[in-house]
Design a protein around this motif. Sequence first.
Motif: not given
Lengths: 184, 184
Positions: A25-26, A44-50, A113-118
């Motif tokens: 993931l890195d 970056y337009r589609h996914f602003p952060t990793r 966190s962007p992955i909180f729902s997961k």
Amino acid sequence: MRADALKNHEKIVEAAAQVFTERGLDAPIDEIATRAGVGAGTLYRHFPTRDDLIDAVVKSWMSQIDAAADEAIASDNSARDTLMAWFETYVTRISRNRGGPAKITSAMGNTDSPIFSKCETLRLANDRVLSRLRERGLLRDGVESLEVCRLVGGVAVVADQAALSPESVSSMLSVLINGLIDEK
Amino acid sequence: MRADALKNHEKIVEAAAQVFTERGLDAPIDEIATRAGVGAGTLYRHFPTRDDLIDAVVKSWMSQIDAAADEAIASDNSARDTLMAWFETYVTRISRNRGGPAKITSAMGNTDSPIFSKCETLRLANDRVLSRLRERGLLRDGVESLEVCRLVGGVAVVADQAALSPESVSSMLSVLINGLIDEK
DNA sequence: ACCTGAACACCGTTCAAGT
DNA sequence: ACCTGAACACCGTTCAAGT
């Protein structure tokens, strides 16, 4: 969303899934962009952060988690066997990509966190398994799902970072399970 | 070793200890060199890898570990209280710098890590505490020191990365302890 | 024998110019 | 509206030149 944008979105997620599998993931963002055949700016337009990218990739294999929880609940196995099978699935799933256990476990319970729902999917699936065992009177009092996810996640993180064998993982999980079940 | 080299060695370790405390074990090497007042090349001459530098910094506060283990052994407290006090000390020590739990726990049992000897200190101290409890018949069979270090380390890693409260840590350790002690 | 710091490499992120 | 890729920034690491 324009057709080319949609197409790029898909290509990026696909490339990311590949690169994450190969290099963890890195992995360099740029390699993902190159593999997807788009410019860095487009990615970056589609996914602003990793994390946004990770969220998109993780999405696909998170649904299998619910099925695994259902299976664990349905069985009439002992609490020990039920938990061992479930925890091993849990660890395997979050360890699919190197760096996964750390990413997922540290986001656990962190609302923004962007992955909180997961993480919530995981926590709720785990809660269902625990609740079922509690109904059957097989669990100690005061064990909380979030806490158990962190404990099992901690085992997964160490195993991931030290490249431990599946046997080591099982053996560590066994200690955890001792601590969770009510042996009367 | 020339006098100026020795002096630089000291200055670097001192600066590293500061910077690691402020910014964690992943802090920029260059900031350490600057703070120590030496060129980057000098730092690399003394410490070829980041782990070598970490090893030097960790050295100083590892001795206190043995004292804590002795204290745990000497007490006639219950197995639960003994382990809780000892594990809390263990977690606190390895969590002194951000990134410490992950660094230390993943090097555990890895013979060719530069910080292996420090990990051994931890593992042996832990072994002494466990052995004492085993003598008293308070421990389950088949618990190994290395495994326990990894479990406790896993808790520390998660707590470090998710910035968990001391209460969360205690509560997680409590589950672990349940899994370790023999309640007859 | 040891030190310095400019130089190179690598990678994340932005943004002016294009379609 | 979206894409490209050169450009900038940051940081790790090396090495020619100095003492």
